[in-house]
Motif scaffolding. Structure first.
Motif, PDB file in Angstrom:
ATOM      1  N   LEU A  48       1.382  -1.272  -0.390  1.00  0.00           N
ATOM      2  CA  LEU A  48      -0.469  -0.166   0.524  1.00  0.00           C
ATOM      3  C   LEU A  48       0.830   0.959  -0.115  1.00  0.00           C
ATOM      4  CD1 LEU A  48      -2.626   0.918   0.316  1.00  0.00           C
ATOM      5  CD2 LEU A  48      -2.590   1.049   2.714  1.00  0.00           C
ATOM      6  N   TYR A  49       0.583   2.295  -1.072  1.00  0.00           N
ATOM      7  CA  TYR A  49       1.746   3.263  -0.965  1.00  0.00           C
ATOM      8  C   TYR A  49       0.329   4.687  -0.618  1.00  0.00           C
ATOM      9  CZ  TYR A  49       4.838   0.568  -3.254  1.00  0.00           C
ATOM     10  OH  TYR A  49       5.534  -1.178  -3.523  1.00  0.00           O
ATOM     11  N   ALA A  50       0.849   5.493  -0.632  1.00  0.00           N
ATOM     12  CA  ALA A  50       0.787   7.291  -0.050  1.00  0.00           C
ATOM     13  C   ALA A  50       0.993   7.881  -0.710  1.00  0.00           C
ATOM     14  CB  ALA A  50       0.459   7.645   1.014  1.00  0.00           C
ATOM     15  N   ILE A  51       1.022   9.073  -1.263  1.00  0.00           N
ATOM     16  CA  ILE A  51       1.324   9.803  -2.162  1.00  0.00           C
ATOM     17  C   ILE A  51       0.738  11.814  -1.732  1.00  0.00           C
ATOM     18  CG2 ILE A  51      -0.812  10.202  -3.876  1.00  0.00           C
ATOM     19  CD1 ILE A  51       3.229  11.067  -4.790  1.00  0.00           C
ATOM     20  N   GLY A  52       1.685  12.123  -1.537  1.00  0.00           N
ATOM     21  CA  GLY A  52       1.010  13.775  -0.975  1.00  0.00           C
ATOM     22  C   GLY A  52       1.898  14.886  -0.715  1.00  0.00           C
ATOM     23  N   ILE A  62       5.853  10.462  -2.339  1.00  0.00           N
ATOM     24  CA  ILE A  62       5.649   9.082  -1.658  1.00  0.00           C
ATOM     25  C   ILE A  62       5.661   8.042  -0.321  1.00  0.00           C
ATOM     26  CG2 ILE A  62       7.275   7.969  -3.049  1.00  0.00           C
ATOM     27  CD1 ILE A  62       5.002   6.505  -4.514  1.00  0.00           C
ATOM     28  N   TRP A  63       5.062   7.650   0.290  1.00  0.00           N
ATOM     29  CA  TRP A  63       5.301   6.235   1.452  1.00  0.00           C
ATOM     30  C   TRP A  63       4.972   5.459   0.570  1.00  0.00           C
ATOM     31  CZ3 TRP A  63       2.969  11.821   1.631  1.00  0.00           C
ATOM     32  CH2 TRP A  63       4.070  13.006   2.236  1.00  0.00           C
ATOM     33  N   GLN A  64       5.561   4.328   1.773  1.00  0.00           N
ATOM     34  CA  GLN A  64       4.993   2.855   2.083  1.00  0.00           C
ATOM     35  C   GLN A  64       4.401   2.464   3.358  1.00  0.00           C
ATOM     36  OE1 GLN A  64       7.407  -0.033   1.191  1.00  0.00           O
ATOM     37  NE2 GLN A  64       6.301  -1.549   0.820  1.00  0.00           N
ATOM     38  N   MET A  65       2.966   2.480   3.384  1.00  0.00           N
ATOM     39  CA  MET A  65       2.128   2.567   3.853  1.00  0.00           C
ATOM     40  C   MET A  65       2.574   0.869   5.013  1.00  0.00           C
ATOM     41  SD  MET A  65       1.404   5.429   4.193  1.00  0.00           S
ATOM     42  CE  MET A  65       0.096   5.554   5.483  1.00  0.00           C
ATOM     43  N   ASN A  66       2.606   1.168   6.025  1.00  0.00           N
ATOM     44  CA  ASN A  66       2.838  -0.361   7.135  1.00  0.00           C
ATOM     45  C   ASN A  66       2.730  -0.682   8.228  1.00  0.00           C
ATOM     46  OD1 ASN A  66       2.827  -3.478   7.302  1.00  0.00           O
ATOM     47  ND2 ASN A  66       5.191  -2.922   7.551  1.00  0.00           N
ATOM     48  N   GLN A  75      10.875  11.315  -2.824  1.00  0.00           N
ATOM     49  CA  GLN A  75      10.287  12.837  -3.520  1.00  0.00           C
ATOM     50  C   GLN A  75      10.372  12.977  -4.710  1.00  0.00           C
ATOM     51  OE1 GLN A  75      12.270  15.011  -0.310  1.00  0.00           O
ATOM     52  NE2 GLN A  75      10.521  15.053   0.497  1.00  0.00           N
ATOM     53  N   ILE A  76       9.593  13.712  -5.780  1.00  0.00           N
ATOM     54  CA  ILE A  76       9.569  13.938  -6.999  1.00  0.00           C
ATOM     55  C   ILE A  76      10.824  14.454  -7.325  1.00  0.00           C
ATOM     56  CG2 ILE A  76       7.700  14.522  -8.804  1.00  0.00           C
ATOM     57  CD1 ILE A  76       5.175  12.474  -7.283  1.00  0.00           C
ATOM     58  N   ASP A  77      10.035  15.624  -6.838  1.00  0.00           N
ATOM     59  CA  ASP A  77      11.072  16.874  -6.571  1.00  0.00           C
ATOM     60  C   ASP A  77      11.278  18.033  -5.579  1.00  0.00           C
ATOM     61  OD1 ASP A  77      11.708  19.753  -7.701  1.00  0.00           O
ATOM     62  OD2 ASP A  77      11.684  19.162 -10.361  1.00  0.00           O
ATOM     63  N   TRP A 114      13.239   9.716  -9.250  1.00  0.00           N
ATOM     64  CA  TRP A 114      11.483   9.989 -10.090  1.00  0.00           C
ATOM     65  C   TRP A 114      12.915  11.160 -11.342  1.00  0.00           C
ATOM     66  CZ3 TRP A 114       7.152   8.771  -9.207  1.00  0.00           C
ATOM     67  CH2 TRP A 114       6.639   8.183  -8.378  1.00  0.00           C
ATOM     68  N   THR A 115      11.981  11.134 -12.507  1.00  0.00           N
ATOM     69  CA  THR A 115      12.592  12.260 -13.716  1.00  0.00           C
ATOM     70  C   THR A 115      11.048  13.277 -13.868  1.00  0.00           C
ATOM     71  OG1 THR A 115      14.139  10.738 -14.342  1.00  0.00           O
ATOM     72  CG2 THR A 115      12.960  12.682 -15.987  1.00  0.00           C
ATOM     73  N   PRO A 116      10.990  14.025 -13.706  1.00  0.00           N
ATOM     74  CA  PRO A 116       9.701  14.505 -13.970  1.00  0.00           C
ATOM     75  C   PRO A 116       9.583  15.608 -15.028  1.00  0.00           C
ATOM     76  CG  PRO A 116      11.279  16.171 -12.269  1.00  0.00           C
ATOM     77  CD  PRO A 116      11.728  14.516 -12.419  1.00  0.00           C
ATOM     78  N   LEU A 117       8.797  16.155 -16.521  1.00  0.00           N
ATOM     79  CA  LEU A 117       9.101  16.277 -17.310  1.00  0.00           C
ATOM     80  C   LEU A 117       8.818  18.285 -16.732  1.00  0.00           C
ATOM     81  CD1 LEU A 117       5.828  15.412 -19.516  1.00  0.00           C
ATOM     82  CD2 LEU A 117       8.107  14.129 -19.631  1.00  0.00           C
ATOM     83  N   THR A 118       9.242  18.410 -17.257  1.00  0.00           N
ATOM     84  CA  THR A 118       9.266  20.031 -17.013  1.00  0.00           C
ATOM     85  C   THR A 118       8.341  21.020 -17.489  1.00  0.00           C
ATOM     86  OG1 THR A 118      11.901  20.356 -18.476  1.00  0.00           O
ATOM     87  CG2 THR A 118      12.621  20.262 -15.847  1.00  0.00           C
TER      88      THR A 118
END
Length: 208
Positions: A48-52, A62-66, A75-77, A114-118
């Protein structure tokens, strides 16, 4: 997992362990609060993952829930803050779409880097609401305005506009999901009047 907005801080979440018969137990336990806002939970098999957004920096995370503990994966950026609306994954490939550039971010190592589109590849769209893998080679994104549906077969290097139905600039595909290679669903809302919401589906891989 569920959120609680009754006087508790933003991003306060609770989890519930089901009874042996599948019914929820009477007790809910607060999840370790590691975020400023939580946007989505996503289950992938037993994971189970969470994004925020992180609590101190507001960086998309992004976190993994346990067992009620949120363990940060990546972290994305760290230079751009935006609202990450949705997470999807296929194997070790994770994708996130959000409220502003980067509209689409890609991870090939289960969310660690992560690789974000700019810049937005989605024409006039100012937001990307939803993302869904049709299969391991094809990723679809639903955007807020204009040409609402796009897909990529090369992890976001190039994009194809797939708006094959009567959706205008006043509309927004707020959510979409592929059930399998052939069947997918979209929820379409007209923002200008808030008077029309449609459920659209395809049974031929998005061709119509």
């Amino acid at each position: 997992y569920a959120s609680n907005t009754a006087g508790l801080p933003t991003g306060t979440y609770f989890y519930n362990i089901l009874n042996a018969d599948g019914s929820p137990s009477a007790t809910w336990t607060q999840v370790t609060n590691a975020w400023n806002s939580m946007r989505q939970f996503k289950r992938d098999g037993s994971n189970l993952y969470a994004i925020g957004n992180a609590s101190t920096t507001n960086i998309p995370t992004i976190w993994q829930m346990n067992s009620g503990v949120a363990t940060q994966i990546g972290q994305i950026d760290q230079t751009i803050t935006f609202l990450p609306f949705e997470l999807d994954m296929c194997g070790s490939t994770f994708v996130v779409v959000g409220s502003a550039a980067p509209f689409f971010s890609l991870s090939l190592d289960s969310g660690v880097t992560w690789t974000p589109l700019t810049a937005s590849p989605f024409g006039a769209a100012t937001v990307a609401f939803s993302v869904s893998f049709r299969n391991s080679n094809e990723i679809w994104v639903a955007t807020g305005t204009g040409d609402n549906l796009w897909y990529t077969t090369d992890n976001g290097v190039s994009w194809v506009n797939a708006n094959k139905f009567a959706v205008t600039a006043a509309n927004a595909i707020r959510d979409m999901v592929w059930i399998n290679d052939h069947v997918g669903f979209c929820a379409d809302t007209i923002f200008a009047t808030s008077a029309s919401t449609k459920l659209l589906y395809s049974n031929n891989g998005g061709y119509t």
